[in-house]
Write a protein that holds these residues in place. Structure first.
Motif, mmCIF file in Angstrom:
data_model
loop_
_atom_site.group_PDB
_atom_site.id
_atom_site.type_symbol
_atom_site.label_atom_id
_atom_site.label_comp_id
_atom_site.label_asym_id
_atom_site.label_seq_id
_atom_site.Cartn_x
_atom_site.Cartn_y
_atom_site.Cartn_z
ATOM 1 N N LEU A 23 0.828 -1.200 0.000
ATOM 2 C CA LEU A 23 0.000 0.000 0.000
ATOM 3 C C LEU A 23 0.867 1.256 0.000
ATOM 4 N N THR A 33 -4.217 7.721 -5.352
ATOM 5 C CA THR A 33 -4.936 6.611 -4.723
ATOM 6 C C THR A 33 -5.193 6.889 -3.249
ATOM 7 N N TYR A 36 -10.464 9.047 -0.806
ATOM 8 C CA TYR A 36 -11.684 8.247 -0.733
ATOM 9 C C TYR A 36 -11.958 7.598 -2.083
ATOM 10 N N LEU A 39 -9.114 4.964 -3.079
ATOM 11 C CA LEU A 39 -9.193 3.696 -2.352
ATOM 12 C C LEU A 39 -10.389 2.875 -2.821
ATOM 13 N N LEU A 43 -9.795 -0.786 -4.437
ATOM 14 C CA LEU A 43 -10.153 -1.959 -3.637
ATOM 15 C C LEU A 43 -11.468 -2.621 -4.024
ATOM 16 N N ILE A 161 -13.654 -1.012 1.900
ATOM 17 C CA ILE A 161 -12.914 -1.239 3.142
ATOM 18 C C ILE A 161 -13.855 -1.787 4.210
#
Lengths: 312, 338
Positions: A23, A33, A36, A39, A43, A161
């Motif tokens: 990461l 990246t 908000y 990510l 992901l 997440i």
């Protein structure tokens, strides 16, 4: 025993540390990246991979290997994009039937003492065949509620997440912290002693395979929620990704030794490895090899730690 | 709003100076990426080479800041979806896609559109409404053959049809176009139909097999990759060579050139040029420039005529397919012609 970095602790931390290193490298290479939005994009495709990895982990846990998972997830994705969307009742029934079929496979493998690799390899063609029948040409549409769920934009923390943390924790509590979970894992680690203690091994296998089927279905649904439509080959890569993710996350091929949180972390690591290599502007011909190299690197680290453990 | 006003200005500018290359300054900071799902055959290789050639020239001229090509390793939907999301994160202003699946990438394409990235798909198109599509009109590709023949043979006559690989979408489309053309030109009649699988050897065998049962054949309509085989079959059977429509392959053009030099043989050749990737590049550039571009465009075919044969043959590699790369002006012509 009281040493700060005991091999056991190191081994538990290794998946998390590899993910953190990856990461950080990605944030360094591509600062975009680190937001908000970033990510979320980075992901969201890790969610179906994590669900697939959990499914594979249940199978690994009872000392089996599932080579049909990718084909199975493609099938559930096809059902989700067609029947579940147009005639929800039929769709739900079909998906339940898929889970039951998985449980039945577990029973077959246990009762006839068949090698799971052979059975699941054979089944992979069956799943693909049914998927082609369900959805002959790429298409279909994601049911609105799945699409809404997968594209949720909660305040502060991106949805992938939250989803990944929830998946890891729920399975962790169920499998690692409950009495039933101990029996299920014990059957993979030492089947004989669990059987002598009066537990039905058949029931354990059927439970684990059904759970794998359930998470396979969830993976297919999550995938369709992201892609908005399906085709019969949509998730073929997931077979190997799920095995690699499970092992990367601390699982082993000997049965009983698994880690749900590790499996989720392993799945994220694999998904991010692809992004990392593409941010590096590496020639695509080298990317698969480089992905393998990352895998070997993490596993080699784990072997080093284990070797230290043996020496002590 | 801002984009709209700039767009209007650019349209004015383009209209004012259509002949010269316009609006260079506007996209000089923009970056365009190619997301390609597969590179395993000569057509795709030619496609990537064309992209690289035109893209790097555009970068050198300061038209755009970057024109990078990315190919996925495994031709899988999930892999290409992840690749597109990575390209969004890398901050590309436009993504040009040759898609692994018409539907499976829609989620990622929607993410791109929502992030303000221009998406142009070509060859393997995507169905997400916010993307631009450059599609191939295979039906028309069949029809132009019959229309050419109607010009050449005003009395009409018997036709032999060579089809492609059975069960493939492209084969059905081209064949439907040929039959539609024959319906409009009643002087023609299709006497026989064989599958040549887009391969010269298969086509030769298939034509040799059906020839004894056929009356005099005036012309052969084809799908590309089968014209040379058909010619060999007619020669072996000792029958006069009809007008065989060619498909831009090097061996077909070579044979045509030999016949032309020896006996003044006349025909036409038609196929899709791999350089369509460069058309997609310019379409993306035009959209970034703020020009209005229709959401759905159709690729013009690459037609080779009696007059352009020598030039096309000279530019085609042995074993390859005739190619053409689009310039900005060519692309504007395609866009406005639609």
């Amino acid at each position: 025993m009281t040493r700060l970095l005991s091999p056991n602790l190191l081994r538990t931390l290794l998946p998390g540390l590899s993910l953190a290193a990856l990461l950080l490298a990605i944030f360094y290479l591509q600062p975009r990246t680190m937001s908000y939005f970033g990510l979320n994009l980075l992901l969201n495709l890790a969610v179906p991979i994590a669900l697939a990895t959990i499914a594979q982990m249940f199978i690994l846990c009872v000392n089996d290997l599932d080579l049909s998972l990718g084909a199975f997830i493609s099938l559930t994705a096809c059902i989700t994009a067609t029947w579940l969307n147009t005639t929800p009742l039929l769709g739900v029934l079909a998906l339940l039937a898929c889970i039951v079929a998985y449980g039945a496979l577990g029973a077959l493998i246990h009762l006839r003492n068949l090698p799971s690799i052979v059975v699941t390899l054979g089944m992979s063609f069956v799943w693909t065949g049914i998927a082609v029948l369900v959805l002959p040409t790429p298409g279909g549409a994601a049911p609105g509620w799945i699409r809404t769920l997968m594209t949720l934009k909660p305040a502060l923390v991106p949805f992938p997440i939250i989803a990944l943390v929830v998946i890891g924790l729920v399975v962790h509590v169920g499998l690692m912290r409950s009495a039933a979970g101990v029996v299920l894992r014990g059957a993979g680690g030492n089947a004989k002693s669990v059987a002598r203690a009066g537990w039905s091994l058949l029931r354990v296998k059927v439970t684990m395979f059904s759970l794998a089927g359930l998470f396979g279905v969830l993976s297919g649904m999550a995938l369709v929620g992201l892609t908005t439509s399906a085709d019969a080959n949509i998730a073929l890569r997931y077979t190997l990704l799920s095995i690699a993710g499970g092992i990367l996350g601390g699982g082993e091929f000997v049965g009983g030794r698994v880690s749900p949180i590790g499996a989720v972390i392993g799945a994220i690591t694999l998904a991010l490895a692809g992004s990392f290599l593409s941010f590096l502007r590496l020639n695509p011909d080298w990317q698969i090899g480089a992905q393998g190299a990352i895998l070997i690197l993490v596993l080699a680290l784990r072997l080093l730690i284990s070797a230290r453990e043996v020496r002590r | 709003m801002k984009i709209n006003t700039i767009g209007k200005l650019c349209i004015l500018a383009t209209v004012g100076s259509m002949a010269t290359t316009s609006a260079i300054a506007d996209t000089s900071g923009k970056r365009i990426a190619l997301s390609n799902n597969y590179a395993g055959n000569s057509w795709r290789q030619a496609m990537l080479t064309s992209w690289d050639k035109v893209g790097s020239a555009a970068v050198a001229d300061g038209v755009v800041a970057a024109a990078d090509a990315f190919t996925t390793a495994e031709n899988q939907v999930t892999e290409q979806a992840a690749q597109i999301q990575n390209l969004i994160l890398q901050g590309y202003d436009a993504i040009v896609i040759n898609a692994a699946s018409p539907e499976g990438l829609n989620g990622a394409v929607k993410e791109a559109c929502d992030a303000g990235v221009v998406v142009v798909s070509f060859d393997g198109i995507v169905t997400e409404p916010c993307a631009y599509r450059i599609a191939v009109d295979f039906k028309q590709m069949g029809k132009v053959q019959v229309e050419y023949l109607a010009d050449r043979l005003s009395d009409g006559g018997n036709l032999l049809e060579i089809r492609g690989l059975a069960g493939v979408f492209v084969d059905d489309e081209i064949s439907a176009g040929i039959h539609a053309g024959v319906e409009e030109n009643a002087q023609f009649e299709i006497q026989g139909s064989v599958h040549g699988d887009w391969a010269q050897d298969v086509a030769q065998k298939a034509v040799a097999g059906i020839l004894p049962s056929l009356p005099e054949i005036k012309a052969v309509v084809t799908q590309g990759g089968d014209g040379y085989g058909a010619a060999q079959a007619f020669k072996a059977a000792g029958r006069p060579t009809p007008i065989i429509v060619m498909g831009n392959r090097h061996d077909e053009l070579t044979w045509w050139k030999e016949q032309k030099d020896a006996s003044g043989y006349e025909t036409m050749s038609v196929s899709i040029a791999p350089g369509v990737s460069t058309l997609a590049f310019w379409v993306a550039q035009q959209v970034l420039d703020g020009n209005s571009v229709p959401q759905d465009l159709t690729v013009p075919f690459l037609e080779i005529t009696q007059d352009t044969l020598e030039e096309s043959l000279a530019n085609t590699q042995a074993g390859g397919v005739a190619n053409v790369e689009y310039t900005l002006d060519d692309s504007i012509a395609v866009i406005t012609g639609n």
